[in-house]
Design a protein around this motif. Structure first.
Motif, short mmCIF file in Angstrom:
data_model
loop_
_atom_site.label_atom_id
_atom_site.label_comp_id
_atom_site.label_asym_id
_atom_site.label_seq_id
_atom_site.Cartn_x
_atom_site.Cartn_y
_atom_site.Cartn_z
N THR A 176 31.88 32.76 30.61
CA THR A 176 31.92 31.58 29.73
C THR A 176 32.86 30.72 29.73
O THR A 176 33.94 30.98 30.34
CB THR A 176 31.75 31.80 28.08
OG1 THR A 176 32.71 32.58 27.51
CG2 THR A 176 30.35 32.82 27.98
N ASP A 177 33.33 29.61 28.69
CA ASP A 177 34.47 29.04 29.13
C ASP A 177 35.82 29.72 28.65
O ASP A 177 36.71 29.27 29.24
CB ASP A 177 34.48 27.74 27.93
CG ASP A 177 33.47 26.66 28.55
OD1 ASP A 177 33.00 26.58 29.75
OD2 ASP A 177 32.96 25.74 27.57
N SER A 178 35.71 30.74 27.71
CA SER A 178 37.00 31.40 27.39
C SER A 178 36.84 32.71 27.88
O SER A 178 38.05 33.34 27.70
CB SER A 178 36.79 31.36 25.89
OG SER A 178 35.52 32.07 25.26
N THR A 179 35.86 33.27 28.27
CA THR A 179 36.00 34.85 28.63
C THR A 179 34.82 35.29 29.74
O THR A 179 33.83 34.25 30.05
CB THR A 179 35.65 35.45 27.44
OG1 THR A 179 35.70 37.01 27.67
CG2 THR A 179 34.28 35.49 26.74
N ALA A 180 35.22 36.36 30.21
CA ALA A 180 34.29 37.03 31.43
C ALA A 180 33.72 38.30 30.91
O ALA A 180 34.71 38.95 30.73
CB ALA A 180 34.61 36.77 32.64
N PRO A 239 18.42 24.25 29.77
CA PRO A 239 18.43 25.37 30.54
C PRO A 239 19.44 26.39 29.73
O PRO A 239 20.40 25.89 28.90
CB PRO A 239 18.94 25.20 31.86
CG PRO A 239 19.72 23.91 31.79
CD PRO A 239 19.26 23.25 30.61
N THR A 240 19.51 27.92 30.03
CA THR A 240 20.35 28.67 29.24
C THR A 240 21.64 28.57 29.83
O THR A 240 21.93 28.68 31.09
CB THR A 240 19.67 30.07 29.48
OG1 THR A 240 18.37 30.18 28.97
CG2 THR A 240 20.57 31.07 28.76
N THR A 241 22.80 28.15 29.35
CA THR A 241 23.94 27.88 29.47
C THR A 241 24.94 29.14 28.99
O THR A 241 26.08 29.18 29.61
CB THR A 241 24.69 26.52 29.14
OG1 THR A 241 24.51 26.57 27.54
CG2 THR A 241 23.88 25.30 29.71
N SER A 242 24.57 30.04 28.27
CA SER A 242 25.30 31.04 27.66
C SER A 242 24.28 31.99 26.91
O SER A 242 23.19 31.84 26.86
CB SER A 242 26.19 30.65 26.26
OG SER A 242 25.50 30.28 25.19
N MET A 243 24.74 33.42 27.14
CA MET A 243 23.83 34.48 26.82
C MET A 243 24.02 34.71 25.24
O MET A 243 24.93 35.15 24.94
CB MET A 243 24.27 35.68 27.51
CG MET A 243 23.45 36.76 27.77
SD MET A 243 21.92 36.11 28.58
CE MET A 243 22.62 35.95 30.18
N ASP A 244 22.96 34.30 24.50
CA ASP A 244 22.98 34.09 23.08
C ASP A 244 21.73 35.16 22.79
O ASP A 244 20.84 35.23 23.06
CB ASP A 244 22.92 32.93 22.79
CG ASP A 244 23.87 31.79 22.91
OD1 ASP A 244 25.08 32.41 22.97
OD2 ASP A 244 23.69 30.83 23.19
#
Length: 500
Positions: A343-347, A453-458
């Motif tokens: 993500t923008d802040s973490t992996a 589309p799915t941009t983050s795993m929520d």
């Protein structure tokens, strides 16, 4: 050993009185070969029922045909809350009274299909199986209620038109349909009962990835889950069913939860003196319309009825019922292991579980995939699984071209777009009818609303993304909860989706 030869000795079988445990040396139903059962089923399968979302009118038409054949007695025994006829079909004149009821939940139709296959068999003749029919006719009195919740079936929903779960209405009788079933039980006083249902497709055999295709239960008649003669006989019947099922689906059978439910019909039938067997039709990969599980229902119900007529289920031991494992609930449509997510802040690296929910549209449906779980899922399983170690989450793209309608794309066109990283295409219109918004292509279409589309795993979020390497090469698409291997041809596979 062939079915006919096995049953030639049935004249010596002793009839079992209410409350007695039958003692018999016969093992004929247990030893029937699967080829014979398969032949019977393929001969008598009802061809007009191929899809789960059939309506009361379909069942009504098939029941009217029974009147003309005059083998099964047909009686309208009441009406649903919205006025749809509920029928009871009767076969045989024996001393052992058996009740079988299906689809008290409107979206659980698998056994209903199997009952109509069984009706066709009972109406057959001169096929080498007349000895079986004579056995059933002379020893049993069978009472079938094939669609107990026609209002729910019309909508393909679990509950009645009153929004009440009928299977939790045995005590109060607040639904007209539940009150009717209770009244018929009190009047008929059955010695045996078959409570026919579908369970969700996400149960698995414990510690395995095997979906539970058939779940069985002898419901408890009290909180202590005591075993008296009546419940013990139900357990023995289930042992016979399981022995046959293991020849078809080894390691795909389990027991349903046996916690006592004082409102439940199975529990109450057991307390009323009917040895009651719950059959729950589960899941099987590739069997979306449950036609294979329908076949299993037909076979084990016929097998059980033969054993009840013979009294031969008495050869089994309750201890063997206890050996059948209980359902586990660790199964998903897709499990992705060791996926790198940035993500923008973490992996981070994690496991992802995905399930697809169905939404009914008349006789059809579409699905919506969602992220069911995220984290350490070592004990979870998927109908489809991949180890994505070394691969990462890649968001999908949206096409810049606008199509007149979804109809202009072939399946190959849609798959080609998917392989390029495009998962959604805007269209000008969905067509002239609501049904036309449903489609089976591996691509999303949208009209006025933008597709996201799915941009983050929520957790609970959408499941529309790609899995690829750091260089951007795409290996898999997760399209609306379906896992698609982009290196393989999809070979006409259908995806249940709709225009947004």
């Amino acid at each position: 050993m062939k079915l006919l030869a096995i049953l030639l000795i049935l004249g010596a079988i002793t009839t079992c009185e209410r409350g007695e445990t039958p003692v018999s040396d016969y093992s004929s139903a247990m030893n029937l070969d699967t080829i014979t059962y398969n032949t019977i089923y393929s001969t008598y399968k009802e061809p007009s029922l191929q899809y789960r979302r059939f309506k009361h009118s379909d069942v009504d038409a098939l029941i009217q045909e029974r009147k003309d054949k005059a083998v099964l007695k047909v009686d309208p025994i009441g009406k649903s809350f919205e006025g749809r006829a509920i029928y009871e079909l009767t076969y045989g004149g024996g001393d052992k009274v058996v009740m079988l009821w299906s689809q008290m939940h409107g979206d659980e139709p698998t056994a209903t299909m199997a009952l109509f296959d069984l009706f066709n068999f009972l109406e057959g003749k001169d096929d080498g199986q007349d000895t079986v029919r004579e056995l059933l006719k002379s020893k049993l009195k069978l009472h079938f209620i094939p669609m107990l919740n026609p209002d729910g079936a019309e909508r393909f929903t679990r509950r009645t038109a009153q929004s009440i779960d009928m299977n939790r209405d045995a005590r109060a009788g607040q639904t007209v349909e539940g009150a009717l079933l209770k009244e018929r039980a009190k009047f008929l006083k059955p010695r045996y009962g078959f409570n026919l249902h579908d369970q969700n497709i996400y149960y698995n055999v414990p510690e395995t990835s095997n979906p539970v295709q058939i779940s069985l239960l002898a419901p408890a008649y009290n909180y202590e889950r005591e075993i008296n003669t009546v419940r013990g006989d139900a357990m023995k019947i289930i042992v016979g069913m399981n022995r046959l099922l293991q020849q078809y689906i080894p390691d795909a059978v389990a027991k349903y939860d046996d916690a006592h439910t004082p409102r439940g019909f199975g529990d109450n039938f057991q307390s009323w003196g009917a040895s009651t067997v719950l059959i729950e039709s589960g899941g099987r990969k590739g069997d979306t319309e449950k036609q294979e599980i329908r076949r299993l229902n037909f076979i084990i119900i016929l097998n059980a009825l033969i054993q009840i007529a013979e009294g031969s289920y008495g050869q089994y031991e309750v201890q063997d019922y206890e050996k059948i494992p209980f359902n586990a609930s660790q199964l998903h449509d897709v499990v992705i292991r060791n996926l790198a997510v940035k993500t923008d802040s973490t992996a981070y690296q994690t496991d992802i579980a995905i399930r697809r929910g169905e939404t009914t549209v008349d006789r059809d449906y579409f699905v919506r995939g969602r992220v069911e779980d995220i984290g350490d899922l070592q004990e979870s399983f998927g109908y489809d699984e991949i180890d994505a170690k070394g691969l990462q989450f890649i968001p999908a793209k949206v096409s810049s071209m606008v199509l007149d309608s979804a109809a202009v794309l072939s399946q190959k066109d849609a798959f080609d777009l998917l392989k390029k990283g495009i998962m959604a295409v805007p269209v000008k219109s969905i067509g002239g009818s609501r049904a036309s918004s449903l489609h089976s292509l591996p691509i999303h279409f949208f009209t006025q609303k933008q597709f996201f589309p799915t941009t983050s795993m929520d957790l609970g979020g959408t499941a529309n993304f790609y899995i690829g390497d750091k260089a951007g090469k795409l290996y898999y698409a997760v399209f609306n909860g379906y896992l698609i291997d982009l290196s393989k041809d999809i070979n006409g596979k259908l995806f249940k989706s709709r225009v947004h």
